[in-house]
Design a protein around this motif. Sequence first.
Motif, PDB file in Angstrom:
ATOM      1  N   TYR A   2       0.643  -2.256  -8.023  1.00  0.00           N
ATOM      2  CA  TYR A   2       0.386  -2.692  -6.651  1.00  0.00           C
ATOM      3  C   TYR A   2       0.702  -1.606  -5.627  1.00  0.00           C
ATOM      4  O   TYR A   2       0.029  -1.507  -4.606  1.00  0.00           O
ATOM      5  CB  TYR A   2       1.149  -3.973  -6.338  1.00  0.00           C
ATOM      6  CG  TYR A   2       0.653  -5.132  -7.166  1.00  0.00           C
ATOM      7  CD1 TYR A   2      -0.597  -5.681  -6.939  1.00  0.00           C
ATOM      8  CD2 TYR A   2       1.417  -5.656  -8.191  1.00  0.00           C
ATOM      9  CE1 TYR A   2      -1.075  -6.726  -7.710  1.00  0.00           C
ATOM     10  CE2 TYR A   2       0.957  -6.706  -8.967  1.00  0.00           C
ATOM     11  CZ  TYR A   2      -0.294  -7.235  -8.722  1.00  0.00           C
ATOM     12  OH  TYR A   2      -0.766  -8.260  -9.486  1.00  0.00           O
ATOM     13  N   SER A   3       1.708  -0.801  -5.888  1.00  0.00           N
ATOM     14  CA  SER A   3       2.046   0.241  -4.911  1.00  0.00           C
ATOM     15  C   SER A   3       0.960   1.313  -4.835  1.00  0.00           C
ATOM     16  O   SER A   3       0.792   1.948  -3.800  1.00  0.00           O
ATOM     17  CB  SER A   3       3.391   0.873  -5.244  1.00  0.00           C
ATOM     18  OG  SER A   3       3.341   1.488  -6.510  1.00  0.00           O
ATOM     19  N   SER A   4       0.192   1.503  -5.895  1.00  0.00           N
ATOM     20  CA  SER A   4      -0.879   2.508  -5.885  1.00  0.00           C
ATOM     21  C   SER A   4      -2.254   1.903  -5.586  1.00  0.00           C
ATOM     22  O   SER A   4      -3.239   2.624  -5.526  1.00  0.00           O
ATOM     23  CB  SER A   4      -0.918   3.246  -7.215  1.00  0.00           C
ATOM     24  OG  SER A   4      -1.223   2.350  -8.264  1.00  0.00           O
ATOM     25  N   SER A   5      -2.323   0.610  -5.371  1.00  0.00           N
ATOM     26  CA  SER A   5      -3.588  -0.051  -5.081  1.00  0.00           C
ATOM     27  C   SER A   5      -4.074   0.285  -3.675  1.00  0.00           C
ATOM     28  O   SER A   5      -3.325   0.144  -2.707  1.00  0.00           O
ATOM     29  CB  SER A   5      -3.409  -1.577  -5.188  1.00  0.00           C
ATOM     30  OG  SER A   5      -4.494  -2.249  -4.583  1.00  0.00           O
ATOM     31  N   PRO A   6      -5.334   0.729  -3.536  1.00  0.00           N
ATOM     32  CA  PRO A   6      -5.861   0.998  -2.195  1.00  0.00           C
ATOM     33  C   PRO A   6      -5.858  -0.249  -1.298  1.00  0.00           C
ATOM     34  O   PRO A   6      -5.638  -0.153  -0.100  1.00  0.00           O
ATOM     35  CB  PRO A   6      -7.297   1.460  -2.457  1.00  0.00           C
ATOM     36  CG  PRO A   6      -7.304   1.945  -3.855  1.00  0.00           C
ATOM     37  CD  PRO A   6      -6.286   1.093  -4.587  1.00  0.00           C
ATOM     38  N   ALA A   7      -6.064  -1.407  -1.882  1.00  0.00           N
ATOM     39  CA  ALA A   7      -6.125  -2.645  -1.097  1.00  0.00           C
ATOM     40  C   ALA A   7      -4.748  -3.203  -0.763  1.00  0.00           C
ATOM     41  O   ALA A   7      -4.558  -3.784   0.308  1.00  0.00           O
ATOM     42  CB  ALA A   7      -6.937  -3.702  -1.845  1.00  0.00           C
ATOM     43  N   GLY A   9      -1.467  -1.474  -1.578  1.00  0.00           N
ATOM     44  CA  GLY A   9      -0.367  -0.524  -1.584  1.00  0.00           C
ATOM     45  C   GLY A   9       0.458  -0.482  -0.313  1.00  0.00           C
ATOM     46  O   GLY A   9       1.682  -0.412  -0.355  1.00  0.00           O
ATOM     47  N   ARG A  10      -0.188  -0.553   0.827  1.00  0.00           N
ATOM     48  CA  ARG A  10       0.568  -0.454   2.088  1.00  0.00           C
ATOM     49  C   ARG A  10       1.366  -1.715   2.398  1.00  0.00           C
ATOM     50  O   ARG A  10       2.267  -1.702   3.217  1.00  0.00           O
ATOM     51  CB  ARG A  10      -0.365  -0.121   3.248  1.00  0.00           C
ATOM     52  CG  ARG A  10      -1.364  -1.204   3.516  1.00  0.00           C
ATOM     53  CD  ARG A  10      -2.283  -0.832   4.662  1.00  0.00           C
ATOM     54  NE  ARG A  10      -3.550  -1.510   4.429  1.00  0.00           N
ATOM     55  CZ  ARG A  10      -4.721  -0.970   4.582  1.00  0.00           C
ATOM     56  NH1 ARG A  10      -4.814   0.265   4.999  1.00  0.00           N
ATOM     57  NH2 ARG A  10      -5.803  -1.648   4.344  1.00  0.00           N
ATOM     58  N   TYR A  11       1.043  -2.838   1.708  1.00  0.00           N
ATOM     59  CA  TYR A  11       1.747  -4.097   1.940  1.00  0.00           C
ATOM     60  C   TYR A  11       2.803  -4.393   0.884  1.00  0.00           C
ATOM     61  O   TYR A  11       3.706  -5.181   1.107  1.00  0.00           O
ATOM     62  CB  TYR A  11       0.757  -5.268   1.970  1.00  0.00           C
ATOM     63  CG  TYR A  11      -0.391  -5.044   2.908  1.00  0.00           C
ATOM     64  CD1 TYR A  11      -0.177  -4.969   4.278  1.00  0.00           C
ATOM     65  CD2 TYR A  11      -1.677  -4.893   2.429  1.00  0.00           C
ATOM     66  CE1 TYR A  11      -1.230  -4.750   5.146  1.00  0.00           C
ATOM     67  CE2 TYR A  11      -2.737  -4.680   3.295  1.00  0.00           C
ATOM     68  CZ  TYR A  11      -2.507  -4.606   4.646  1.00  0.00           C
ATOM     69  OH  TYR A  11      -3.541  -4.391   5.506  1.00  0.00           O
ATOM     70  N   PHE A  12       2.676  -3.767  -0.286  1.00  0.00           N
ATOM     71  CA  PHE A  12       3.564  -4.051  -1.407  1.00  0.00           C
ATOM     72  C   PHE A  12       4.982  -3.566  -1.126  1.00  0.00           C
ATOM     73  O   PHE A  12       5.205  -2.461  -0.662  1.00  0.00           O
ATOM     74  CB  PHE A  12       3.037  -3.382  -2.679  1.00  0.00           C
ATOM     75  CG  PHE A  12       3.911  -3.606  -3.866  1.00  0.00           C
ATOM     76  CD1 PHE A  12       3.940  -4.827  -4.496  1.00  0.00           C
ATOM     77  CD2 PHE A  12       4.722  -2.596  -4.346  1.00  0.00           C
ATOM     78  CE1 PHE A  12       4.760  -5.042  -5.598  1.00  0.00           C
ATOM     79  CE2 PHE A  12       5.536  -2.796  -5.442  1.00  0.00           C
ATOM     80  CZ  PHE A  12       5.558  -4.024  -6.066  1.00  0.00           C
ATOM     81  N   ARG A  13       5.979  -4.402  -1.438  1.00  0.00           N
ATOM     82  CA  ARG A  13       7.379  -4.042  -1.253  1.00  0.00           C
ATOM     83  C   ARG A  13       8.136  -3.988  -2.577  1.00  0.00           C
ATOM     84  O   ARG A  13       8.865  -3.056  -2.832  1.00  0.00           O
ATOM     85  CB  ARG A  13       8.086  -5.022  -0.299  1.00  0.00           C
ATOM     86  CG  ARG A  13       7.565  -4.973   1.105  1.00  0.00           C
ATOM     87  CD  ARG A  13       7.869  -3.593   1.722  1.00  0.00           C
ATOM     88  NE  ARG A  13       7.128  -3.412   2.942  1.00  0.00           N
ATOM     89  CZ  ARG A  13       6.165  -2.526   3.135  1.00  0.00           C
ATOM     90  NH1 ARG A  13       5.794  -1.730   2.178  1.00  0.00           N
ATOM     91  NH2 ARG A  13       5.548  -2.414   4.274  1.00  0.00           N
TER      92      ARG A  13
END
Length: 64
Positions: A2-7, A9-13
């Motif tokens: 999830y941290s590397s997902s383009p969709a 990544g910016r939301y994953f904590r």
Amino acid sequence: VYSSSPALGRYFRSAHVVYFSNESATVFYQLEFSVPPSTEGFMENIMNPEFIRNVLRQNIYDEE
């Protein structure tokens, strides 16, 4: 994943394993995302549980 997902990544904590079973190869996990304030359709589209599962599935398929 999830941290590397383009969709996502910016939301994953973070991700935490809640339950793991060696016998049945079952894992229950909790995902934490930081959600922007009141973005129309964000929860229905991006944070849709099916969409989040599909990000994981796509990663599994890409590794095969």
